[in-house]
Write a protein that holds these residues in place. Structure first.
Motif: not given
Lengths: 190, 448
Positions: A17, A19-20, A24, A47
């Motif tokens: 995703d 975020d990885q 953020a 991430g």
């Protein structure tokens, strides 16, 4: 658009995703400022949990050292639903800034795919078969864009990719703005 | 051939009488929303491609809502707010909700009174509160949870900076018309279930990629018995199944909400499914037979019933965000927290300043929700996206250590709330509140 892209592959799993791809905490960087665009490259894939970073063995850092802005993997191989999660364009930007030219996944999450294409950051290719277990991080891989084909020089195997279809002319133009100008949807100069 | 709500809205926005799923079309945008995380990049691309003196296509159709990185000392986050302010001034943007307490360096001191600030908080809740959501419209936002507004019978979807910059300059965007999946909820919800349980049931059923490139429509008695905030929760999480948009047909409750808030008085058109509309998938849920659910780490589709995982030890509880920070969510949490004490660190973050003001005015048996939470031992932060997406290290409630947190938010991929080895369990505000009291995953039915 480059016709052939060659280099070592970096292999990831399913549901990578945004975020990885770019956590953020780094969204404070404004990609419209070149210095900060480069910073996003430094934190690309920061991430991803270390055990899943660089499959099959894992624990392969994407960057050789912590002060590198670019990684040495122009090609990412991933499983299902790459780029799911947020709409942050920082995600394909981070990969582009880190030197990624192509992501080959079984399929992509919709917004990441649009952003990658419309921003002209990288080529999102869908694979015909699942490649995550067939390609190892570090394998020397070649992507033949016009023939939609991946050759793994480390194993000698060739894998078919799905044709780019509707997005090919946008990528060839260099992104949505360039495409819209070519198509006469925007005035040709600003 | 009949069209679905989504197809009809897109056909109108494209100036066509008919569209088919799979077609690429250019649509006109009714509202473009951006915030502090994606706004600066969007503005940069707008200037790069349309020129330094370019004007936005319609300053009354651009809504800018800073909400992500407000309560942080990070200087770049503050700089990003300045970029928004400058753009708003330069372009004469009418709808901008400034964090008017944010000046200069360091951690800003929040507004004293949530009713006396131009700041709103989380964009997806601020949009309807401030009257920017109307049936039949096309809303684009530089945030994946823009799909929340589908609860008002409009087409709402998240886009990136390049797309948003294109819209800023032209008012148009190309889209592929999605086919529609339909989810029918039969029966009325029992008091221990919330919309969050319904959407976790859906995502658990189809998977976190089950609606990729598709529209998701929610219908049935179970949906129409929900208030607007609960309907927003349903549509909010369609992106967690990969959906392009979520949509609910407007009813009287929708129109009452919209008409009370539609400040600009802009006319709108209610759009309904044609009787012969075609759906690519249909699934019926009997809500009377559903149980409270939890999405286990590290994916929103990792569904378990609370009964299956009850007793699992936790370190933290979090109630907030566009998904779980509305007044309905806090009313639910307060039903459980009233007169009880939490056993683990519990963070409460209202989505908007309006919700925060309501925490003080809404009461249960003579006590405000705010008092109930404080007496229960919870910590209450100012309105913002806060720790839902981790954010800068000094963000309220952020998981800076590998903790186990049960949360009323929307996503639990690795690292979502901060530390990449933290474990996030997604659940309804009722289940989160019960678990906060128990210190482990707990069933709201045992506390109501």
């Amino acid at each position: 658009m480059l016709e052939v892209i060659r280099g070592p592959a970096y292999v990831l799993g399913d549901n990578i995703d945004t975020d990885q791809i770019i956590p953020a905490q780094y969204l404070i960087y404004n990609p419209a400022i070149p210095e900060e665009y480069r910073m996003l490259g430094k934190y690309a894939l920061a991430g991803v949990p270390v055990a899943q970073a660089g499959l099959p063995q894992g624990y392969v850092p994407f960057h050789r050292s912590e002060d590198e802005f670019k990684a040495s993997f122009p090609i990412i191989i991933a499983g299902r639903n790459f780029g799911c999660g947020s709409s942050r364009e920082h995600a394909p930007i981070a990969l582009n800034a880190a030197g990624v030219r192509v992501v080959v996944a079984e399929f992509f999450a919709r917004i990441f795919y649009r952003n990658a294409v419309n921003g002209g950051y990288l080529i999102p290719f869908e694979s015909v078969e699942r490649l995550v277990e067939q390609i190892r991080t570090g394998d020397e891989v070649e992507i033949d864009v016009s023939h939609a084909r991946l050759v793994n020089h480390s194993t000698g195997r060739t894998h078919a990719l799905k044709p780019l279809g509707d997005i090919a002319p946008i990528l060839a133009a260099g992104g949505l703005f360039a495409y819209a100008r070519l198509a006469g949807l925007l005035p040709s100069a600003t | 051939m009949g069209m679905t709500i989504t197809e009809k809205i897109l056909a109108r926005a494209a100036g066509r009488s008919h569209v088919e799923p799979g077609e690429n079309i250019w649509v006109n945008c009714d509202v473009l929303m951006t915030h502090d995380v994606c706004g600066p990049g969007t503005i940069g691309l707008f200037k790069q491609h349309f020129g330094p003196k370019a004007r936005v296509w319609d300053p009354e159709k651009v809504v800018i809502i800073p909400d992500h990185y407000i309560f942080t000392a990070d200087p770049r986050a503050h700089r990003n707010i300045e970029i928004l302010r400058e753009f708003v001034r330069e372009q004469g943007i009418k709808y901008y909700y400034d964090p008017d307490f944010l000046h200069g360096d360091g951690m800003p001191t929040p507004y004293r009174d949530p009713r006396r600030t131009s700041y709103k908080g989380v964009c997806h809740i601020a949009l309807p509160e401030e009257g920017h959501t109307r049936p039949g419209e096309v809303l684009f936002g530089t945030d994946s949870h823009t799909c929340t507004a589908g609860a008002f019978g409009e087409f709402a979807t998240g886009i990136g900076n390049t797309d948003a910059a294109f819209v800023l300059g032209t008012g148009k965007l190309w889209l592929k018309v999605p086919p529609t999946m339909r989810f029918i909820f039969e029966g009325e919800l029992p008091p221990w279930l919330m919309a969050k349980d319904l959407i976790l049931a859906v995502i658990g059923e189809i998977g976190c990629d089950g609606a990729t490139y598709k529209a998701m429509e929610f219908t049935g008695e179970g949906v129409f018995s929900l208030n607007m905030e609960e309907r927003m929760t349903l549509c909010n999480m369609v992106i967690e199944a990969g959906g392009k948009n979520g949509v609910i047909e407007p009813d009287q409750r929708t129109l009452d909400y919209v008409n009370a808030r539609n400040k600009s008085g802009k006319p709108y058109q209610v759009v309904r499914n044609d009787p012969d509309a075609r759906f690519c998938y249909e699934k019926v849920f009997d809500v009377r037979r559903l149980e409270p659910l939890v999405a286990m780490p590290h994916s929103p589709d990792n569904r378990a019933t609370v009964s299956e995982v009850k007793g699992l030890k936790l370190d933290r509880a979090y109630i907030g965000s566009c998904t779980g920070g509305k007044i309905t969510d806090f009313r639910a949490a307060a039903r459980i927290l009233k007169g009880r004490h939490v056993r683990i660190d519990t963070f409460i973050v209202p989505a908007t300043t309006e919700v925060e003001a309501q925490l003080h005015t809404e009461q249960i048996a003579g006590k405000s929700l705010y008092e109930i939470f404080v007496e229960a031992g919870a910590r209450i932060g100012p309105a913002s996206c806060a720790a839902c997406l981790g954010g800068p290290i000094d963000t309220f409630g952020r998981l800076n250590e590998p903790l186990r947190c049960i949360s009323a938010t929307n996503r639990n991929f690795p690292g979502r709330m901060g530390h990449k080895d933290a474990q996030v369990f997604l659940a309804s505000p009722l289940t989160v509140a019960a678990s906060a009291v128990a210190g482990c995953i707990a069933d709201p039915r045992d506390y109501l």
